[in-house]
Write an enzyme that holds these catalytic residues in place. Sequence first.
Site, PDB file in Angstrom:
ATOM      1  N   VAL A 177      -2.621  -2.596  -0.458  1.00 36.38           N
ATOM      2  CA  VAL A 177      -2.009  -3.440  -1.740  1.00 36.38           C
ATOM      3  C   VAL A 177      -2.137  -4.869  -1.356  1.00 36.38           C
ATOM      4  O   VAL A 177      -2.281  -5.127  -0.078  1.00 36.38           O
ATOM      5  CB  VAL A 177      -0.415  -3.158  -2.036  1.00 36.38           C
ATOM      6  CG1 VAL A 177      -0.235  -1.760  -2.524  1.00 36.38           C
ATOM      7  CG2 VAL A 177       0.336  -3.369  -0.820  1.00 36.38           C
ATOM      8  N   CYS A 178      -2.344  -5.829  -2.348  1.00 35.11           N
ATOM      9  CA  CYS A 178      -2.294  -6.976  -2.297  1.00 35.11           C
ATOM     10  C   CYS A 178      -1.806  -7.822  -3.541  1.00 35.11           C
ATOM     11  O   CYS A 178      -1.429  -7.004  -4.421  1.00 35.11           O
ATOM     12  CB  CYS A 178      -3.426  -7.797  -1.741  1.00 35.11           C
ATOM     13  SG  CYS A 178      -5.046  -7.254  -2.812  1.00 35.11           S
ATOM     14  N   THR A 179      -1.800  -9.060  -3.604  1.00 36.11           N
ATOM     15  CA  THR A 179      -1.056  -9.635  -4.690  1.00 36.11           C
ATOM     16  C   THR A 179      -1.850  -9.199  -6.063  1.00 36.11           C
ATOM     17  O   THR A 179      -1.367  -8.778  -7.097  1.00 36.11           O
ATOM     18  CB  THR A 179      -1.236 -11.280  -4.638  1.00 36.11           C
ATOM     19  OG1 THR A 179      -0.420 -11.356  -3.429  1.00 36.11           O
ATOM     20  CG2 THR A 179      -0.493 -11.975  -5.681  1.00 36.11           C
ATOM     21  N   CYS A 184      -7.786  -6.364  -1.487  1.00 33.15           N
ATOM     22  CA  CYS A 184      -8.028  -4.900  -1.099  1.00 33.15           C
ATOM     23  C   CYS A 184      -9.409  -4.558  -1.320  1.00 33.15           C
ATOM     24  O   CYS A 184      -9.669  -3.674  -0.716  1.00 33.15           O
ATOM     25  CB  CYS A 184      -7.148  -4.371  -2.378  1.00 33.15           C
ATOM     26  SG  CYS A 184      -5.292  -4.311  -2.048  1.00 33.15           S
ATOM     27  N   ILE A 206      -0.155  -5.998  -6.793  1.00 33.00           N
ATOM     28  CA  ILE A 206       1.175  -5.863  -6.982  1.00 33.00           C
ATOM     29  C   ILE A 206       1.815  -6.549  -8.211  1.00 33.00           C
ATOM     30  O   ILE A 206       2.626  -6.191  -8.901  1.00 33.00           O
ATOM     31  CB  ILE A 206       1.853  -6.792  -5.694  1.00 33.00           C
ATOM     32  CG1 ILE A 206       1.578  -5.926  -4.319  1.00 33.00           C
ATOM     33  CG2 ILE A 206       3.510  -6.430  -5.984  1.00 33.00           C
ATOM     34  CD1 ILE A 206       1.820  -6.512  -3.100  1.00 33.00           C
TER      35      ILE A 206
END
Length: 239
Positions: A177-179, A184, A206
């Site tokens: 996961v990442c913002t 990713c 996210i």
Amino acid sequence: MKEDFVIILFYKFVRIADPVAFAAVHKRHCEKFGLTGRMIVAEEGINATFEGTRAGIDAYKESIKNDPLFAGIAIKESAGTGSAFPKLKMKVRDEIVTLGAGDFDIGNETATELPAHELEKWYENGEDFVVLDLRNDYEIASGKFEKTVDPRLSNFRDLPKKIAELKDLKHKKVVAVCTGGIRCEKATCFLKKEGFTDLYQLKDGIHTYMQEYPGKNFKGTLFVFDNRMTTDVVPTPSK
């Protein structure tokens, strides 16, 4: 009446033949709509966060919708403040998100995308998985998913140096996961080459999960790289 401001976030891995020329032209294009923020441009693609009025953002989105370069791009929105960015900047870089681990064929080498609703089902069904958060350590301190593994990255490009510490995850079910999704896409290419065998990435990041499932399995706030610092990803003002 007070004007509503909107922040948009988007990226795309797409070949840019002349990043310098593209950056110059696109800056003038953004100025027409009164946008502030930044775009990183590289031969591998574009990565942008802009703020503008609701009218300005809508006009910008309309202006790019028929451009093949932006085809299929996912534009994420959140409520702005009118002061999230001091000015408009275009930056030309070697990578739109710096990992420093070589070139990847993102379209063919990245991990399988897991939509937010599927991740939520995994939590509800008690699936055996872990969340590998690829954000920086100070971002994770603001908020994180249940079942998170924190690789303690001071910077995204530290990931290759941390790979030995993640070896126990190589044969587990892992959701990266990442913002917004960009880190990713690139990191999972690298992780697959390093032997991760059951690897997924959270589709659209996210940010999208928080909008669809506020207050559920992501606890805390989302760190953002603008003057807001953190956000609960509240819905954008109505059009």
